[in-house]
Design a protein around this motif. Structure first.
Motif, short mmCIF file in Angstrom:
data_model
loop_
_atom_site.label_atom_id
_atom_site.label_comp_id
_atom_site.label_asym_id
_atom_site.label_seq_id
_atom_site.Cartn_x
_atom_site.Cartn_y
_atom_site.Cartn_z
N LEU A 86 -5.19 -2.37 -1.78
CA LEU A 86 -6.27 -1.46 -2.22
C LEU A 86 -7.05 -2.11 -3.36
CD1 LEU A 86 -4.60 2.10 -2.19
CD2 LEU A 86 -6.71 1.45 -0.98
N ALA A 87 -6.32 -2.73 -4.28
CA ALA A 87 -6.98 -3.37 -5.42
C ALA A 87 -7.56 -4.72 -5.03
CB ALA A 87 -5.99 -3.52 -6.57
N ALA A 88 -6.74 -5.54 -4.37
CA ALA A 88 -7.15 -6.93 -4.11
C ALA A 88 -8.32 -7.02 -3.14
CB ALA A 88 -5.96 -7.73 -3.58
N VAL A 89 -8.31 -6.15 -2.14
CA VAL A 89 -9.33 -6.26 -1.10
C VAL A 89 -10.47 -5.27 -1.31
CG1 VAL A 89 -9.75 -6.13 1.40
CG2 VAL A 89 -7.56 -7.02 0.55
N HIS A 90 -10.13 -4.06 -1.78
CA HIS A 90 -11.15 -3.00 -1.82
C HIS A 90 -11.58 -2.66 -3.24
CE1 HIS A 90 -10.52 -2.38 2.47
NE2 HIS A 90 -9.22 -2.51 2.21
N GLY A 91 -11.01 -3.31 -4.21
CA GLY A 91 -11.41 -3.07 -5.60
C GLY A 91 -11.00 -1.69 -6.13
N GLY A 147 -7.83 13.51 3.37
CA GLY A 147 -7.32 12.71 2.27
C GLY A 147 -5.83 12.41 2.34
N LEU A 148 -5.17 12.83 3.43
CA LEU A 148 -3.72 12.56 3.56
C LEU A 148 -3.48 11.59 4.72
CD1 LEU A 148 -0.80 13.23 2.66
CD2 LEU A 148 -0.80 15.05 4.38
N TYR A 149 -2.78 10.51 4.43
CA TYR A 149 -2.56 9.45 5.40
C TYR A 149 -1.07 9.15 5.48
CZ TYR A 149 -7.40 8.88 3.92
OH TYR A 149 -8.72 9.12 3.59
N PHE A 150 -0.61 8.80 6.69
CA PHE A 150 0.80 8.44 6.86
C PHE A 150 0.94 7.03 7.42
CE2 PHE A 150 1.96 12.73 5.98
CZ PHE A 150 3.28 12.65 5.56
N ASN A 151 1.93 6.33 6.88
CA ASN A 151 2.30 5.00 7.38
C ASN A 151 3.82 5.05 7.52
OD1 ASN A 151 3.32 2.36 7.47
ND2 ASN A 151 1.60 1.53 6.34
N CYS A 152 4.31 5.16 8.75
CA CYS A 152 5.76 5.37 8.94
C CYS A 152 6.13 5.06 10.40
CB CYS A 152 6.12 6.82 8.61
SG CYS A 152 5.21 8.03 9.55
N GLY A 153 7.35 5.39 10.76
CA GLY A 153 7.77 5.20 12.14
C GLY A 153 8.09 3.75 12.48
N TRP A 154 8.33 2.93 11.47
CA TRP A 154 8.62 1.51 11.72
C TRP A 154 10.02 1.31 12.26
CZ3 TRP A 154 4.67 -1.82 11.69
CH2 TRP A 154 3.51 -1.44 11.03
N GLY A 155 10.82 2.34 12.22
CA GLY A 155 12.14 2.29 12.83
C GLY A 155 12.98 1.15 12.29
N PHE A 171 -3.30 -0.48 6.19
CA PHE A 171 -3.22 0.90 5.66
C PHE A 171 -4.16 1.05 4.46
CE2 PHE A 171 -0.57 4.50 3.74
CZ PHE A 171 -1.01 5.44 4.67
N ALA A 172 -4.23 0.03 3.63
CA ALA A 172 -5.17 0.07 2.50
C ALA A 172 -6.59 0.22 3.03
CB ALA A 172 -5.04 -1.20 1.67
N ASP A 173 -6.87 -0.49 4.10
CA ASP A 173 -8.20 -0.43 4.71
C ASP A 173 -8.50 0.98 5.22
OD1 ASP A 173 -10.40 -2.28 5.53
OD2 ASP A 173 -9.96 -1.38 7.48
N LEU A 174 -7.50 1.60 5.85
CA LEU A 174 -7.66 2.97 6.37
C LEU A 174 -7.93 3.95 5.22
CD1 LEU A 174 -7.34 5.20 8.56
CD2 LEU A 174 -4.89 5.10 8.17
N ILE A 175 -7.16 3.82 4.15
CA ILE A 175 -7.33 4.74 3.02
C ILE A 175 -8.69 4.52 2.36
CG2 ILE A 175 -6.45 5.36 0.72
CD1 ILE A 175 -3.63 4.67 1.76
N ALA A 176 -9.06 3.26 2.19
CA ALA A 176 -10.32 2.96 1.48
C ALA A 176 -11.53 3.46 2.27
CB ALA A 176 -10.42 1.46 1.23
N ARG A 177 -11.50 3.25 3.60
CA ARG A 177 -12.70 3.56 4.41
C ARG A 177 -12.59 4.90 5.12
NH1 ARG A 177 -14.16 0.83 8.46
NH2 ARG A 177 -12.08 0.23 9.14
N ASN A 200 -9.21 0.45 11.15
CA ASN A 200 -9.83 -0.75 11.72
C ASN A 200 -9.23 -1.00 13.11
OD1 ASN A 200 -7.37 -2.05 11.34
ND2 ASN A 200 -8.00 -3.00 9.41
N ALA A 201 -9.69 -2.07 13.75
CA ALA A 201 -9.32 -2.29 15.16
C ALA A 201 -7.81 -2.48 15.32
CB ALA A 201 -10.07 -3.51 15.70
N ILE A 202 -7.14 -3.06 14.31
CA ILE A 202 -5.69 -3.29 14.43
C ILE A 202 -4.94 -1.97 14.30
CG2 ILE A 202 -3.68 -4.42 13.40
CD1 ILE A 202 -5.44 -6.77 12.66
N ALA A 203 -5.39 -1.12 13.36
CA ALA A 203 -4.65 0.12 13.08
C ALA A 203 -4.94 1.22 14.10
CB ALA A 203 -5.00 0.62 11.67
N ALA A 204 -6.13 1.23 14.66
CA ALA A 204 -6.58 2.37 15.48
C ALA A 204 -5.57 2.79 16.57
CB ALA A 204 -7.94 2.08 16.08
#
Ligand code: FAD
Ligand code: PYC
Length: 430
Positions: free
Chosen positions: A65-70, A371-379, A393-399, A403-407
């Motif tokens: 979030l900081a490094a890529v999206h400031g 404003g609520l996002y989940f990143n889980c289920g990695w088993g 995930f940072a990209d999803l929260i920021a925008r 993106n194409a990988i997360a969708a």
């Protein structure tokens, strides 16, 4: 230069550096003047983004979030100590040899980030591309593996089928005699796969995130997610209430609990997964070998311990420990496949709580709550995804858009039926 590269350059500029003389002074002086790697931050009244969960994925998310999206107005809230969940309990296998295109894109994105991560974070993660071999114990498994290898290679990912003789050469301690209960019929190998030091990953991301001013707050359990209508406005914690515009939940085995706090349900089951290490011995195996059919896998840590993993327990639980039958089953298989294992003593066993979706693929998603996002289920297989998961995930929260990988990993796949069935590639079947 991509956004991530720019962030990394900025971080390297800000990284703490020590002269050799200062290092020597510290070594001889009992490290008394050694600075903290990250601040012991106290919670502020509000943040732009709160990340719940200080495992590798949560810390990576905060860092990107900081490094890529400031976005630096970020807190990571961890109920215990960072890396004390599955990040510090896993057996550190890293690979990207998944079957489906969507998974290949996600795990290969991650592997590419791993390949430069120690440099990016200026922290030695002991990333070692010692290769990951997966064994076939039946003709069916071998045929399925050959198809899998073709699919993996079509996605540009390295993978080769190996014969039993080639496997014996790579892993001298393995028994390939044909009369075994689990005969070795062949296998497939990813040379770029390997291992990393798990808690160093948490520490490396924590230090780098802290360098950007992100607050890492340990011993801070989230007890409620506060909403105003259909948007999040903050959390209640064991250290008071904290406001936030956006909240990312990255709590692995406890994701269902956090979802319930926000009034939503996730298609997740939480189960114990166990592993153990032997006493340290001299180097005997310099790659990673997995055997999905018998739920056992083996590698050797840089300290010399044999690292042995088992399958999940057959019941749901939030207790961070497992049961003896699973370990006994795994050790029986280990002794048959690697007879020298019968001569070493078990040093330590433990369990973690893994969060599993019906299709054995993760959730990286917005929710019905603004404003609520989940990143889980990695088993059983999320360690390998740590950098890639945090990055997307940072990209999803920021925008506020995937993106194409997360969708493909959004929650709506459980309504549309576009599941990504990775039971076969999940490593430890779940
Ligand atoms: P975690 O590291 O579990 O972090 C989640 C954090 O959330 C925890 O620290 C927890 O304390 C915190 N939390 C929970 N509730 C709250 C709350 N209410 N408030 C604040 N904080 C909260 N994967 C691989 O790729 N390769 C492997 O070889 C491998 N082996 C494994 C072996 C075992 C025995 C286990 C258990 C798992 C293994 N995995 C492996 C899976 C991998 O460990 C996980 O998928 C991954 O580490 C998940 O990381 P995370 O950051 O999402 O979760
Ligand atoms: O996902 O590769 C994996 C794995 C191995 C052991 C546990 N998970």
């Amino acid at each position: 230069m991509g956004k991530v590269d720019r962030g990394i350059t900025a971080l390297t500029r800000g990284a703490k550096r020590y002269s050799l003389a200062a290092l020597a002074r510290q070594a001889l002086g009992g490290h008394m003047g050694w600075p903290r790697a990250w601040r012991d931050a106290a919670p502020r009244e509000r943040y732009q983004v709160i990340i719940i969960g200080g495992g590798g994925h949560g810390l990576a998310t905060a860092y990107y979030l900081a490094a890529v999206h400031g976005i630096r107005d970020v807190a990571v809230l961890e109920k215990g100590w960072i890396g004390g969940g599955n990040t510090g309990r896993n057996t550190t296998i890293i690979r990207s040899n998944y079957l489906w295109d969507e998974s290949a894109a996600l795990y290969e994105h991650s592997l590419k980030l791993w390949e430069g991560l120690s440099q990016d974070l200026n922290f030695n993660l002991m990333f070692s591309q010692r290769g990951v071999l997966t064994l076939a114990h039946s003709v069916h498994e071998l045929k399925e593996m050959s198809r899998r290898v073709n699919a993996i290679r079509l996605n540009g990912i390295d993978s080769v089928v190996m014969t039993p003789a080639e496997i014996k050469k790579l892993v001298p301690i393995i028994d390939i005699s044909p009369n075994l209960r689990y005969p070795v019929m062949g296998g497939f190998f990813q040379q770029r796969g390997g291992t990393a030091r798990h808690d160093a990953v948490a520490w490396g991301y924590a230090r780098a995130a802290d360098d950007f001013g992100i607050d890492i707050i340990q011993n801070c359990e989230v007890t409620a997610i506060r909403r105003d209508g259909d948007r999040v406005v903050g959390v209640d914690t064991s250290r008071g209430s904290i406001g936030a515009d956006k909240i990312g939940c990255v709590t692995s085995g406890h994701s269902g609990v956090l979802a319930a706090m926000a009034g939503i349900t996730l298609p997740i089951e939480s189960r114990p997964l166990q592993a153990l290490v032997s006493e340290p011995i001299k180097p005997v195996i310099d790659t990673v070998v997995m055997s999905n059919a018998v739920h056992m896998y083996i590698s050797q840590s840089d300290k010399g311990e044999l690292v042995l993993g088992a399958g999940t327990d057959a019941y749901n639980s939030y207790a961070q420990r497992g049961s003896l039958p699973v370990i006994e089953h795994m050790l029986e298989a280990a002794v048959e496949l690697y007879p020298i294992v019968s001569r070493v003593r078990v040093l330590r066993t433990w369990g973690g709580i893994v969060d599993t979706c019906p299709d054995a693929s993760p959730i990286i998603s917005k929710t019905s709550v603004g404003g609520l996002y989940f990143n889980c289920g990695w088993g059983t297989g999320g360690f390998k995804a740590t950098p890639g998961s945090g990055h997307v995930f940072a990209d999803l929260i920021a925008r506020d858009a995937p993106n194409a990988i997360a969708a493909p990993f959004a929650l709506d796949r459980f309504e549309s039926g576009r599941l990504i069935d990775e039971h076969g590639a999940a490593g430890v079947a779940h």
